[in-house]
Design an enzyme around this catalytic site. Structure first.
Site, mmCIF file in Angstrom:
data_model
loop_
_atom_site.group_PDB
_atom_site.id
_atom_site.type_symbol
_atom_site.label_atom_id
_atom_site.label_comp_id
_atom_site.label_asym_id
_atom_site.label_seq_id
_atom_site.Cartn_x
_atom_site.Cartn_y
_atom_site.Cartn_z
ATOM 1 N N SER A 129 0.846 -1.199 0.000
ATOM 2 C CA SER A 129 0.000 0.000 0.000
ATOM 3 C C SER A 129 0.874 1.239 0.000
ATOM 4 O O SER A 129 1.949 1.260 0.627
ATOM 5 C CB SER A 129 -0.905 0.033 1.237
ATOM 6 O OG SER A 129 -1.636 1.248 1.304
ATOM 7 N N TYR A 142 -2.285 -0.079 10.114
ATOM 8 C CA TYR A 142 -2.320 -0.526 8.713
ATOM 9 C C TYR A 142 -1.030 -0.118 8.003
ATOM 10 O O TYR A 142 -0.387 -0.937 7.324
ATOM 11 C CB TYR A 142 -3.531 0.075 8.009
ATOM 12 C CG TYR A 142 -3.669 -0.361 6.571
ATOM 13 C CD1 TYR A 142 -4.121 -1.638 6.246
ATOM 14 C CD2 TYR A 142 -3.352 0.508 5.530
ATOM 15 C CE1 TYR A 142 -4.250 -2.041 4.929
ATOM 16 C CE2 TYR A 142 -3.474 0.107 4.207
ATOM 17 C CZ TYR A 142 -3.920 -1.163 3.915
ATOM 18 O OH TYR A 142 -4.037 -1.556 2.600
#
Length: 268
Positions: A129, A142
């Site tokens: 990501s 995250y």
């Protein structure tokens, strides 16, 4: 040209888009899902796999090898989202995020490496990501789990090059998927000192996902990479602003970059 592809988390979102596109391009695609029996519209084979369960991983890989002689490409796509003030995020949820986003891909790689060594060839692509390149407020866990995967793959890539195995990381920005609905949200507590900032940031994050790019863009990027003889170590797929944010992180003083993020999220 690689012909056989295994995609973890292939029942929806980016994983499904990649599987659909590669199938259309003539690849034999096997996707995985924790509950494949619930998916009735997949154009490629879906196998049962829980990336948090090593026996489940081994069983799925064995099932693939019953049908084909080799696994050319593994795409580690399965992952979970998590948001919340770190102070108020339960330890159990933090561990779950790392188990799925870091330990899960590692265990899939470890399970498939003996087969790829035997073949003398293999591509392993890891969906990370753009959030893994920076600590984002209320998405810190995250970001950390994806950053850890990026660095782990840098090391594993060097360890396995000698076997003809190529590893790469693909970092997407925001894409229009169901990740916002399925991720863990720490609740917005009435008496929390983070209530207003977290609530506003959460709305912004959800809007970014809802207005995100078409996952087909990721599918096309993956196809191009697996058709490349010598893929790069890192790829970024997203809007110009998202990709520029990584460059700015590299060149700006830390506190200047931090102020930029605070302004972006309306936190200062």
């Amino acid at each position: 040209m690689p012909t056989t592809v295994l995609i973890t988390g292939g029942s929806s979102g980016i994983g499904k888009a990649i599987g659909d596109y590669l199938t259309e391009k003539g690849y034999q695609v096997f996707g995985t899902s924790r509950n494949p029996e619930k998916i009735t519209n997949s154009v490629f084979t879906l196998l049962k796999m829980d990336v948090n369960n090593i026996d489940s991983i081994n069983a799925a890989i064995a099932e693939v090898l019953k049908n084909v002689e080799k696994i050319d490409v593994v795409i580690n796509n399965a992952g979970v989202g998590i948001t919340g003030p770190i102070e108020e995020t339960p330890e159990t949820e933090i561990k779950k995020a790392f188990e799925t986003n870091l330990y899960g891909p590692i265990n899939v790689i470890k399970a498939v490496l003996p087969q790829m060594r035997k073949q003398g060839f293999g591509y392993i692509l890891n969906i990370t990501s753009i959030a893994g390149y920076m600590g984002l407020p209320y998405r810190g866990i995250y970001s950390a789990s994806k950053a850890a995967l990026e660095i782990t793959i840098e090391a594993m890539r060097m360890e396995t090059l000698q076997f003809g195995i190529k590893m790469t990381n693909i970092a997407p920005g925001d894409f229009a998927t169901n990740i916002a609905a399925s991720r863990y949200h720490a609740p917005i507590l009435e008496n929390s000192p983070y209530k207003n900032d977290y609530g506003n940031t959460l709305k912004m994050m959800n809007t970014h996902v809802d207005n995100g790019g078409n996952p087909l863009q990721m599918a096309k990027a993956v196809h191009k990479i697996i058709e490349t003889e010598n893929p790069r170590i890192h790829y970024k797929v997203g809007s110009s602003l998202q990709k520029i944010s990584i460059v700015l992180k590299r060149i700006l003083p830390d506190k200047v970059y931090e102020r930029m993020l605070l302004r972006h999220y309306g936190l200062k």
